[in-house]
Motif scaffolding. Structure first.
Motif, PDB file in Angstrom:
ATOM      1  N   LEU A 272     -38.206 -90.449  36.637  1.00 57.53           N
ATOM      2  CA  LEU A 272     -37.812 -89.484  37.663  1.00 57.53           C
ATOM      3  C   LEU A 272     -38.825 -88.349  37.764  1.00 57.53           C
ATOM      4  N   ALA A 273     -39.273 -87.848  36.625  1.00 55.53           N
ATOM      5  CA  ALA A 273     -40.237 -86.756  36.639  1.00 55.53           C
ATOM      6  C   ALA A 273     -41.589 -87.219  37.169  1.00 55.53           C
ATOM      7  N   GLY A 274     -41.989 -88.415  36.792  1.00 60.21           N
ATOM      8  CA  GLY A 274     -43.277 -88.937  37.255  1.00 60.21           C
ATOM      9  C   GLY A 274     -43.330 -89.136  38.753  1.00 60.21           C
ATOM     10  N   SER A 275     -42.174 -89.429  39.353  1.00 57.80           N
ATOM     11  CA  SER A 275     -42.118 -89.640  40.798  1.00 57.80           C
ATOM     12  C   SER A 275     -41.789 -88.366  41.561  1.00 57.80           C
ATOM     13  N   GLY A 276     -41.657 -87.242  40.838  1.00 57.00           N
ATOM     14  CA  GLY A 276     -41.384 -85.969  41.483  1.00 57.00           C
ATOM     15  C   GLY A 276     -39.934 -85.698  41.799  1.00 57.00           C
ATOM     16  N   ARG A 277     -39.036 -86.573  41.364  1.00 57.00           N
ATOM     17  CA  ARG A 277     -37.616 -86.376  41.663  1.00 57.00           C
ATOM     18  C   ARG A 277     -36.910 -85.476  40.648  1.00 57.00           C
ATOM     19  N   LEU A 278     -37.585 -85.141  39.561  1.00 53.82           N
ATOM     20  CA  LEU A 278     -37.043 -84.247  38.548  1.00 53.82           C
ATOM     21  C   LEU A 278     -38.155 -83.289  38.144  1.00 53.82           C
ATOM     22  N   VAL A 279     -37.958 -82.017  38.441  1.00 46.30           N
ATOM     23  CA  VAL A 279     -38.986 -80.995  38.247  1.00 46.30           C
ATOM     24  C   VAL A 279     -38.661 -80.170  37.006  1.00 46.30           C
ATOM     25  N   VAL A 280     -39.698 -79.820  36.245  1.00 51.32           N
ATOM     26  CA  VAL A 280     -39.549 -78.947  35.074  1.00 51.32           C
ATOM     27  C   VAL A 280     -40.282 -77.644  35.364  1.00 51.32           C
ATOM     28  N   PRO A 281     -39.569 -76.582  35.738  1.00 53.53           N
ATOM     29  CA  PRO A 281     -40.248 -75.309  36.026  1.00 53.53           C
ATOM     30  C   PRO A 281     -40.785 -74.681  34.737  1.00 53.53           C
ATOM     31  N   ILE A 282     -42.047 -74.304  34.733  1.00 55.07           N
ATOM     32  CA  ILE A 282     -42.665 -73.652  33.579  1.00 55.07           C
ATOM     33  C   ILE A 282     -42.830 -72.166  33.889  1.00 55.07           C
ATOM     34  N   ALA A 283     -42.280 -71.318  33.022  1.00 57.26           N
ATOM     35  CA  ALA A 283     -42.383 -69.875  33.223  1.00 57.26           C
ATOM     36  C   ALA A 283     -43.650 -69.310  32.609  1.00 57.26           C
ATOM     37  N   ARG A 284     -44.019 -69.821  31.417  1.00 53.40           N
ATOM     38  CA  ARG A 284     -45.136 -69.214  30.700  1.00 53.40           C
ATOM     39  C   ARG A 284     -45.570 -70.122  29.563  1.00 53.40           C
ATOM     40  N   THR A 285     -46.838 -70.067  29.216  1.00 53.24           N
ATOM     41  CA  THR A 285     -47.344 -70.757  28.032  1.00 53.24           C
ATOM     42  C   THR A 285     -47.922 -69.723  27.070  1.00 53.24           C
ATOM     43  N   TRP A 286     -47.938 -70.097  25.798  1.00 50.65           N
ATOM     44  CA  TRP A 286     -48.430 -69.222  24.736  1.00 50.65           C
ATOM     45  C   TRP A 286     -49.369 -70.012  23.835  1.00 50.65           C
ATOM     46  N   PRO A 287     -50.365 -69.364  23.230  1.00 50.01           N
ATOM     47  CA  PRO A 287     -51.157 -70.049  22.200  1.00 50.01           C
ATOM     48  C   PRO A 287     -50.260 -70.403  21.012  1.00 50.01           C
ATOM     49  N   LEU A 288     -50.574 -71.498  20.344  1.00 47.21           N
ATOM     50  CA  LEU A 288     -49.764 -71.940  19.214  1.00 47.21           C
ATOM     51  C   LEU A 288     -49.651 -70.860  18.142  1.00 47.21           C
ATOM     52  N   ASP A 289     -50.718 -70.128  17.910  1.00 48.86           N
ATOM     53  CA  ASP A 289     -50.666 -69.132  16.835  1.00 48.86           C
ATOM     54  C   ASP A 289     -49.823 -67.915  17.196  1.00 48.86           C
ATOM     55  N   GLU A 290     -49.302 -67.866  18.416  1.00 58.23           N
ATOM     56  CA  GLU A 290     -48.396 -66.792  18.815  1.00 58.23           C
ATOM     57  C   GLU A 290     -46.961 -67.305  18.967  1.00 58.23           C
ATOM     58  N   ALA A 291     -46.631 -68.332  18.179  1.00 59.93           N
ATOM     59  CA  ALA A 291     -45.304 -68.943  18.291  1.00 59.93           C
ATOM     60  C   ALA A 291     -44.190 -67.950  18.025  1.00 59.93           C
ATOM     61  N   ARG A 292     -44.366 -67.055  17.081  1.00 62.43           N
ATOM     62  CA  ARG A 292     -43.318 -66.090  16.769  1.00 62.43           C
ATOM     63  C   ARG A 292     -43.041 -65.178  17.967  1.00 62.43           C
TER      64      ARG A 292
END
Length: 311
Positions: A272-292
């Motif tokens: 479903l996601a690959g065909s665009g029928r299920l969308v995952v909205p992304i708000a923000r990404t962080w570097p791994l070392d800023e996980a906390r």
């Protein structure tokens, strides 16, 4: 040498620590993934905050990832078939996803659709499979009108989209500032708070046949019980105590029946996601070392979309 985040004890964010990890080759039935994005979910910190079984320490943090196959064990095939070094993949129901690389069972690894970014792929399956199970256990089908508490959250947004694909109508509770999110994904928003029951009745004059609770408040449960006659068509992922006391359903990924369903629905959700029928909205990404810091942001409960850690 790989790096990863663990929780050395149970408690708050101060127990999360970045450590070096052994770089061991994958064995038969295993795949090593060079992680390009690690999905983030409230369960990542909730299990650490509420844990008490010290035999489980240190806790491996993170349940879903996306990346590139770095190594594959002998005579090993990934869940979607095939699998070779360099292939782009995603994996769910893994342990230790907050890492630069991770060796996981091949049965939990699927080819990543080219149309899906790494942060989206790494955030698809925990929320998506939870939403799918909520709809399944409440027997939602075409023509149904249902009530969804927490419609603007990650699970809620996936419920909205999957319900629309089923042909159901969703009345979704949210704060007024999140109404546009609910509308964007096909729901009809109503504000939670005093008077919620009447607002739902006004929005659905013919009634709602099922209620799906992703917030766990007494208000959400009380309104669900008032509006839905069949308690087998009420489900919660956040109020198990109320479910036991009031005789309706509670589901959780750690329960065997839930785990089996969620494992079984992974391939369909990826399609479903690959065909665009299920969308995952992304708000923000962080570097791994800023996980906390990223976890602190996630704990605010209003990130406005999914978060991902990028090694």
């Amino acid at each position: 040498m790989a790096v990863k985040w663990i929780a050395q004890d149970f408690g708050g964010l101060d127990v999360f620590t970045e450590v070096e990890a052994d770089d061991l080759p994958p064995g038969r039935g295993e795949v090593t993934i060079e992680i390009r994005a690690a999905g983030m979910n409230p369960a990542d910190y909730k299990h650490v905050a509420s844990g008490s079984d010290r035999s489980l320490l240190p806790v491996q943090v993170g349940y879903e990832i996306a990346g590139v196959i770095r190594g594959i064990g002998p005579d090993t095939t990934i869940a979607s078939g095939g699998g070779a070094v360099g292939d782009e993949v995603l994996a769910f129901r893994v342990a230790g996803g907050y890492a630069s690389e991770l060796t996981v069972p091949a049965a939990d690894v699927f080819a990543k659709p080219a149309s899906l970014g790494f942060p989206e792929a790494a955030n698809l399956l925990l929320a998506g499979s939870t939403a799918a199970e909520m709809l399944d256990v409440t027997r939602v089908t075409a023509g149904d009108t249902i009530l969804l508490h927490g419609a603007s959250g990650a699970v809620g947004v996936s419920v909205l989209q999957q319900a629309a694909l089923l042909g159901a109508t969703v009345i979704g509770t949210a704060s007024e500032k999140s109404f546009e999110v609910v509308r964007r994904f096909g729901g009809h928003p109503v504000a939670y708070g005093d008077g919620l029951e009447q607002r739902v009745r006004d929005a659905a004059p013919n009634g709602v046949v099922a209620a799906l609770d992703a917030v766990g408040t007494d208000e959400a449960v009380d309104v669900s019980l008032a509006l839905v006659d069949d308690r087998q068509r009420i489900v919660t992922i956040a109020a198990p105590g109320r479910a036991e006391a009031d005789g309706f359903r509670a589901i959780a990924g750690a329960r065997p029946q839930s785990a089996a369903f969620r494992n079984g629905v992974r391939a369909r959700l990826i399609d479903l996601a690959g065909s665009g029928r299920l969308v995952v909205p992304i708000a923000r990404t962080w570097p791994l070392d800023e996980a906390r810091e990223a976890l602190e942001f996630l704990m605010d409960q209003h990130p406005g979309g999914k978060l991902a850690l990028i090694p």
